[in-house]
Design a protein around this motif. Structure first.
Motif, PDB file in Angstrom:
ATOM      1  N   THR A 135       2.078 -13.484   5.247  1.00 33.48           N
ATOM      2  CA  THR A 135       1.673 -13.154   3.877  1.00 33.48           C
ATOM      3  C   THR A 135       0.973 -11.804   3.783  1.00 33.48           C
ATOM      4  O   THR A 135       0.733 -11.323   2.676  1.00 33.48           O
ATOM      5  CB  THR A 135       0.696 -14.218   3.328  1.00 33.48           C
ATOM      6  OG1 THR A 135      -0.365 -14.383   4.285  1.00 33.48           O
ATOM      7  CG2 THR A 135       1.374 -15.546   3.098  1.00 33.48           C
ATOM      8  N   GLY A 136       0.599 -11.233   4.937  1.00 31.81           N
ATOM      9  CA  GLY A 136      -0.117  -9.965   4.921  1.00 31.81           C
ATOM     10  C   GLY A 136      -1.567 -10.103   4.476  1.00 31.81           C
ATOM     11  O   GLY A 136      -2.205  -9.122   4.095  1.00 31.81           O
ATOM     12  N   ARG A 188      -5.574 -10.781   5.144  1.00 32.63           N
ATOM     13  CA  ARG A 188      -6.424 -10.383   6.252  1.00 32.63           C
ATOM     14  C   ARG A 188      -7.426 -11.459   6.675  1.00 32.63           C
ATOM     15  O   ARG A 188      -7.756 -11.604   7.838  1.00 32.63           O
ATOM     16  CB  ARG A 188      -7.181  -9.111   5.862  1.00 32.63           C
ATOM     17  CG  ARG A 188      -7.817  -8.342   7.022  1.00 32.63           C
ATOM     18  CD  ARG A 188      -8.350  -7.016   6.520  1.00 32.63           C
ATOM     19  NE  ARG A 188      -9.387  -7.224   5.505  1.00 32.63           N
ATOM     20  CZ  ARG A 188     -10.700  -7.191   5.767  1.00 32.63           C
ATOM     21  NH1 ARG A 188     -11.123  -6.941   6.974  1.00 32.63           N
ATOM     22  NH2 ARG A 188     -11.580  -7.377   4.804  1.00 32.63           N
ATOM     23  N   HIS A 216      -7.497 -10.161  12.593  1.00 27.16           N
ATOM     24  CA  HIS A 216      -7.855 -10.865  11.359  1.00 27.16           C
ATOM     25  C   HIS A 216      -9.291 -11.369  11.449  1.00 27.16           C
ATOM     26  O   HIS A 216      -9.869 -11.399  12.528  1.00 27.16           O
ATOM     27  CB  HIS A 216      -6.903 -12.040  11.128  1.00 27.16           C
ATOM     28  CG  HIS A 216      -5.485 -11.604  10.910  1.00 27.16           C
ATOM     29  ND1 HIS A 216      -4.997 -11.241   9.685  1.00 27.16           N
ATOM     30  CD2 HIS A 216      -4.465 -11.445  11.781  1.00 27.16           C
ATOM     31  CE1 HIS A 216      -3.729 -10.882   9.805  1.00 27.16           C
ATOM     32  NE2 HIS A 216      -3.374 -10.988  11.072  1.00 27.16           N
ATOM     33  N   ARG A 265       0.028 -13.413   9.067  1.00 31.09           N
ATOM     34  CA  ARG A 265       0.980 -12.312   9.260  1.00 31.09           C
ATOM     35  C   ARG A 265       2.101 -12.367   8.241  1.00 31.09           C
ATOM     36  O   ARG A 265       2.524 -11.351   7.713  1.00 31.09           O
ATOM     37  CB  ARG A 265       1.524 -12.330  10.691  1.00 31.09           C
ATOM     38  CG  ARG A 265       0.545 -11.674  11.688  1.00 31.09           C
ATOM     39  CD  ARG A 265       1.101 -11.725  13.082  1.00 31.09           C
ATOM     40  NE  ARG A 265       1.345 -13.117  13.453  1.00 31.09           N
ATOM     41  CZ  ARG A 265       2.178 -13.494  14.404  1.00 31.09           C
ATOM     42  NH1 ARG A 265       2.883 -12.618  15.071  1.00 31.09           N
ATOM     43  NH2 ARG A 265       2.318 -14.777  14.695  1.00 31.09           N
TER      44      ARG A 265
END
Lengths: 374, 149
Positions: free
Chosen positions: A301-302, A304, A329, A299
Motif C-alpha cells: 500500500t506504500g 509508512r 517502517h 509495502r
C-alpha cells in the motif's frame, strides 16, 4: 467536550471520561479474567451478569472522581459491536437509558475502529485503573498470568517513532480478531486481510490448553517463553509463502499438538527447558507471521506506519521484534492499558463521530455481534 | 427411517474431506450435527469442507470466540448453515439464547463440542466424533446417521 464511554463487548467492563477525543481523564476497567479462568475461556452468560453488576457503580465512580454529574457530560458513547451479543447488550441498553434520562446524544462506536484509534489517546497513566473481579485465584497459573501482564511492556526498541499520522496500517490482534486494516481517517477503514481460521490470541489460548498451562493463554505462554530458544522447534509460518496477506493460525495449533503426541505431554512438562523452548518457538512463529504479513501490507500500500493494537499488542516479544521485521517502517504500540479492551478508546473515537457528522443514534439502536467496520 | 452408526478410519485429510462432502450431499435442511473430539481433531476443518461442498462461498473461520457464525448457501435445499462452538457455554439455555431453536427448516446446524449438551439437543441430532490416531489420521464415528447418508 467531555464524552463518557462505555465498553462491555467481552470480559472487561470499562467506563471512561475523555476530553476532546484525546485526553483521558479516567479509564476504569473491571477485568473478569479471574472469573472466567476456571472455565478456560469467557463464558458469555457469566460475562453478561458481571457487566450488569459492575457497570452503573463504575459510571458513578468515574464521574465522582471528577466531581461531575451526568448532566455535565456532553455525550455518551458505547461499543455497539462486534462482540458477544449478551455482553454488548448490557452496555448498549445502559447507555440508551442514560442518554434518554439526560437527553444527551448517544454515539455508537465500532469496537475495532476504536482499538485502531487507541494510539492517539493521551493522559496521566494514573487516570487508568484496572480492578480484578472475582476471588483471588489459588491456581498458580493465573497468578503467573497476572504477574506477566503486570510487567510494563516496553515501547519499540530503536529510535522513537514519529507521531502516528493518517493514513496508516493497523494490525489488530486479539482473542477474536486478527486483521490488517488500512486506516484512512478516524472513521474510514478498508479491511485488507483477516484470519481464515483461528485468531492469533485464540492460537495462544488453544496452545496453552494443549500444554495444560491454564487461561488466559497469551500471558501464560509468553511468561513461559521468556529466555527460551525460539528456533529449537521448527513450527510452520502459516501462509508466508507467496505474496498473500491473509492469516491462518489453525495449523500452528495442530503442529504443537503433533509435538505433544510425539514427545509426550508429561515429558514436556517435566522438562522446564523444553517447555520454555516450545513456548518460545510457538510465540516466535506467531510473531514472525504477524509482522511479515504486516510488512507485506505496508509495502503493497506504500504506507509508512503500522499501529499494532488489541490485546495481543501487549506481547513483549511482538514489540521487540517489530523493528527487526519491519525494515524501513515504523511500528507504534499503544501502552498496554489501551491495548486491552477499554472505554477510553470508545469515548476517544466517539468525539470524531460527533465532530464530523451527526453520528448519533436514537433509542432504537441495537447491539450487533457482527457489526462490520466501515 | 432407520438410523445408522458408522465407524471409519480416515487415513488422510483428503479422506476426511470426502466424508464431509458425502455428509453435505445427504443434507436436506433441519439437520443438527454435533462435532466432537479434542482440540485439533478437525472439527472446524470438517465444517469448512462441508460448508463449501454445500455451496457456502464465504470463508469459514473459527467460531470459538464469537460462538456462532452464520453462512448463506448459494443454492440447493439447504439455505443457511449455522456453525456453533459451545465449548465455553455452561448450559444448553445459552445455546437457545443464540437463536438455536428458532432456526428455519431449511437450515443446518453444526455444533462443535455438542456432546456436552447431547441430552438437550434434538432427538435426531447426528454425532460425529473425531479421534486423533496419527498426525493426519483420524478415526471417525458417526452416530445416529440418517439412512439416506
Amino acid at each position: 467536550m467531555k464524552i463518557l464511554g462505555i465498553e462491555t463487548s467481552c470480559d472487561e467492563t470499562s467506563v471512561a471520561l475523555v476530553e476532546d477525543g484525546h485526553v483521558v481523564l479516567s479509564n476504569l476497567i473491571a477485568s473478569q479474567v479471574r472469573i472466567h479462568a476456571r472455565f478456560g475461556g469467557v463464558v458469555p452468560e457469566v460475562a453478561s451478569r458481571a457487566h450488569l453488576q459492575q457497570l452503573l457503580p463504575m459510571v458513578d465512580e468515574c464521574l465522582s472522581r471528577h466531581d461531575m454529574s451526568l448532566a455535565e457530560v456532553d455525550a455518551l458513547a458505547v461499543t455497539r459491536g462486534p462482540g458477544l451479543v449478551g455482553a454488548l447488550l448490557v452496555g448498549v441498553e445502559t447507555a440508551k437509558a442514560l442518554a434518554w434520562a439526560t437527553r444527551k446524544p448517544l454515539i455508537p462506536v465500532h469496537h475495532i475502529a476504536a482499538h485502531l484509534y487507541a494510539p492517539f489517546l493521551k493522559g496521566d497513566p494514573s487516570a487508568s485503573q484496572t480492578t480484578m473481579m472475582g476471588n483471588s485465584p489459588t491456581d498458580q497459573s493465573v497468578h503467573a498470568a497476572h504477574a506477566a501482564a503486570d510487567i510494563p511492556a516496553p515501547h519499540t526498541s530503536g529510535p522513537t517513532p514519529d507521531p502516528l499520522t493518517y493514513p496508516y496500517m493497523g494490525l489488530v490482534v486479539s482473542g477474536g480478531h486478527t486483521s490488517l486494516i488500512h486506516v484512512h481517517s478516524p472513521l474510514r477503514h478498508t479491511v485488507l486481510a483477516e484470519t481464515v481460521d483461528d485468531a492469533a490470541g485464540e492460537a495462544f489460548d488453544k496452545t496453552a490448553k494443549l500444554l495444560e498451562l491454564g487461561y488466559p493463554g497469551g500471558p501464560l505462554v509468553s511468561a513461559r517463553a521468556r529466555g527460551g530458544d525460539r528456533a529449537r522447534f521448527k513450527l510452520p509460518r502459516p501462509m508466508l509463502a507467496g505474496s498473500g496477506i491473509q492469516f491462518s493460525f489453525s495449523g500452528l495449533k495442530t503442529a504443537v499438538g503433533k509435538i505433544i503426541r510425539e514427545v509426550g505431554l508429561e515429558t514436556i512438562r517435566a522438562d522446564e527447558e523444553m517447555l520454555r523452548d516450545l513456548c518460545a518457538s510457538f510465540e516466535e512463529a506467531v510473531v514472525e507471521t504477524l509482522l511479515r504479513k504486516a510488512h507485506r501490507a505496508l509495502r503493497q500500500t506504500g504506507v509508512r506506519q503500522l499501529a499494532v493494537v488489541g490485546g495481543v499488542a501487549s506481547n513483549q516479544r511482538l514489540r521487540e521484534a517489530a523493528t527487526e521485521y519491519l525494515p524501513g517502517h515504523q511500528a507504534i504500540f499503544p501502552p498496554p492499558i489501551f491495548c486491552t479492551d477499554n472505554a477510553a478508546m470508545i469515548a476517544g473515537l466517539a468525539y470524531h463521530h460527533h465532530e464530523t457528522s451527526a453520528d448519533t443514534a436514537d433509542l432504537t439502536m441495537n447491539a450487533r455481534a457482527d457489526l462490520p467496520i466501515t | 427411517m432407520m438410523a445408522d452408526e458408522w465407524l471409519m478410519d480416515c487415513e488422510s485429510p483428503e479422506a476426511t474431506e470426502r466424508l464431509a462432502q458425502r455428509v453435505a450431499r445427504g443434507l436436506r435442511g433441519g439437520e443438527v450435527i454435533s462435532l466432537e473430539g479434542d482440540l485439533g481433531a478437525g472439527k472446524t476443518f470438517f465444517t469448512r469442507v462441508l460448508a463449501h461442498a454445500l455451496g457456502v462461498v464465504d470463508n469459514v473461520a473459527s467460531p470459538t470466540f464469537v460462538l456462532q457464525r452464520i453462512y448463506a448457501v448459494q443454492d440447493g435445499p439447504v439455505r443457511t448453515l449455522f456453525h456453533y462452538d459451545v465449548y465455553r457455554l455452561e448450559h444448553y439455555d445459552e445455546l437457545a439464547d443464540l437463536g438455536f431453536e428458532e432456526m428455519p427448516d431449511d437450515a443446518v446446524a453444526l455444533v462443535e463440542w455438542g456432546g456436552k449438551f447431547v441430552s438437550a439437543l434434538p432427538a435426531g441430532t447426528v454425532r460425529i466424533i473425531f479421534e486423533v490416531t496419527g498426525d493426519e489420521e483420524r478415526r471417525v464415528q458417526v452416530l445416529n446417521a440418517p439412512a439416506g447418508w
